[in-house]
Design an enzyme around this catalytic site. Structure first.
Site, PDB file in Angstrom:
ATOM      1  N   GLY A 121       0.828  -1.202   0.000  1.00 57.57           N
ATOM      2  CA  GLY A 121       0.000   0.000   0.000  1.00 57.57           C
ATOM      3  C   GLY A 121       0.854   1.240   0.000  1.00 57.57           C
ATOM      4  CG  ASN A 122      -0.493   4.716  -1.441  1.00 56.89           C
ATOM      5  OD1 ASN A 122      -1.163   5.482  -0.757  1.00 56.89           O
ATOM      6  ND2 ASN A 122      -0.977   4.128  -2.528  1.00 56.89           N
ATOM      7  NE  ARG A 123       5.575   7.029   4.092  1.00 51.63           N
ATOM      8  CZ  ARG A 123       6.026   6.607   5.260  1.00 51.63           C
ATOM      9  NH1 ARG A 123       5.289   6.727   6.338  1.00 51.63           N
ATOM     10  NH2 ARG A 123       7.217   6.067   5.351  1.00 51.63           N
TER      11      ARG A 123
END
Ligand code: CTP
Length: 402
Positions: free
Chosen positions: A203-205
């Protein structure tokens, strides 16, 4: 916006102070019109100090300025909180025996009413008929809600929270005359997650805060808004339809289904790659070994795909870059805009302490000719600038078609 806040004589009148404060803080020019009985519950100095404008309930004050109609004629929005049973009856029958009555009759602005009274009064057929009549004529009725009432009693009839009344009022004003009134807007927000196995993902932030702020700004400008949210970490604004997705494939499907909206904004941080051979069972150390590798494959570029569809609406992309040099940043943005084929690109710089989740943001909005807007500050105000650009662009496209 010029907002008239009407207050009638119920104990909830003191809560009107909070609504006035919030409207003034949001930059509106607030004029308070209390009834004579409201002034027995809350003092004029409080209302004047908070609204920063003179306050009177007198029809015969300031006659030279034709005050009894001038206020109503110049209002962009009228909010009455609280509205007692008596005030509801007067409004429903068009009575104008005080300044609030004349102001409402002299106005074409949206009318938002927050009733407050004891449960027995609220349930009276006469009161219900008055509320229905007002709603049928286009007034927005907010509440009442259940909760503690003035005496020892508890029940339905308590005024809706001032913040909720203000939110409903601003929304009504937007629907009436906002720059995106009557338009449909779809915003993707958040970050997609690509499963590795049922318990792990790549995933990402992204928190989704920017996309959610845009959805909120579009709603406030009068649009009907759908938010396609991928793993949002922030609450969804009221009045916005939420479609929840998790993976890029789900996000793509949701966006393609809604591609005919007047405005499509791809604010989501889309995972560029997904895991090749994701499995349905949890991977164990035993099956993974000592130095496992995860193979990735490219995800479809949703923005580019949307740009390739025949469309009449406006397509807005985002570009997150780590480039430190300003000119080079804009150049990269222009190249990305051209590559993706969107109409506008919102360019922001990200790093470990910029962009993602941060309170303050700086963006530049680009079209094919270059920078059309530059905004910085809190995400809510940056979002308003972006939505203004979108609205201007739609308006000028409309003029070209004429
Ligand atoms: N985007 C998309 N589908 C993808 C990747 C990105 O629709 N698979 C959209 C994003 O929502 C955003 C825009 O494309 O509106 C730019 O995303 P970004 O990740 O900055 O662009 P990339 O093309 O991935 O650029 P880079 O080569 O810098 O990774």
């Amino acid at each position: 916006m010029r907002v008239v806040v009407g207050i009638s004589g119920g104990i909830a009148a003191y809560k009107a102070a909070l609504a006035i404060r919030e409207l003034v803080k949001a930059g509106h020019d607030v004029h308070v019109v209390p009834t004579a009985s409201a002034l027995r519950f809350i003092g004029r100095p409080t209302l004047e100090a908070l609204s920063r404008n003179p306050v009177t309930d007198e029809v015969f004050d300031d006659v030279a300025a034709v005050r009894h109609v001038a206020l109503g004629q110049s209002a962009d929005l009228i909010v009455i909180l609280p509205a007692t049973a008596n005030t509801l009856a007067k409004l429903a029958h068009g009575l104008a025996d005080d300044l609030l009555g004349t102001t409402v009759l002299a106005s074409r602005a949206p009318l938002v009413i927050a009733p407050a009274m004891h449960t027995e009064m609220w349930e009276q057929p006469a009161v219900q008929a008055n509320v229905r009549a007002l709603a049928e004529r286009g007034a927005t009725i907010v509440g009442p809600v259940a909760g503690a009432l003035t005496g020892a009693d508890e029940g339905f009839g308590r005024m809706a929270e001032p913040a909720d009344v203000v939110a409903a009022a601003l929304e009504a004003a937007g629907r009436h005359s906002g720059a995106l009134a009557g338009r449909s807007v779809v915003v993707s927000a958040g970050g997609t997650r690509e499963p590795i196995d049922p318990v792990r993902f790549l995933g990402n932030r992204s928190s989704g805060a920017m996309g959610v702020a845009l959805a909120s700004a579009a709603r406030a400008a009068g649009a009907s808004v759908t938010l396609v949210g991928a793993n949002l970490h922030v609450p969804v604004p009221s009045g916005v339809e939420l479609v929840e997705v998790e993976t890029t494939a789900q996000l793509r499907e949701a966006m393609l289904e809604r591609a005919s909206a007047d405005v499509v904004v791809m604010a989501a941080a889309v995972a560029d790659y997904r895991v090749r051979g994701a499995v349905d069972e949890k991977r164990s150390k035993e099956s993974w070994g000592e130095a496992p590798t995860i193979e990735l494959e490219l995800n479809p570029d949703i923005l580019a795909e949307l740009a390739g569809l025949p469309r009449e609406g406006l397509l807005v992309g985002f570009g997150a870059e780590t480039e430190a040099d300003d000119d080079a940043l804009v150049e990269r943005g222009r190249a990305k805009l051209a590559r993706k084929g969107a109409d506008l690109l919102v360019l922001n710089r990200v790093g470990h302490d910029e962009g993602f989740g941060a309170v303050d943001t700086r963006v530049r909005v680009l079209d094919a000719d270059g920078v059309v807007a530059d905004a910085s500050g809190q995400k809510a105000s940056v979002a308003r600038v972006i939505i203004e650009c979108v609205a201007q662009r739609l308006a000028s496209a409309g003029e070209e078609h004429q």
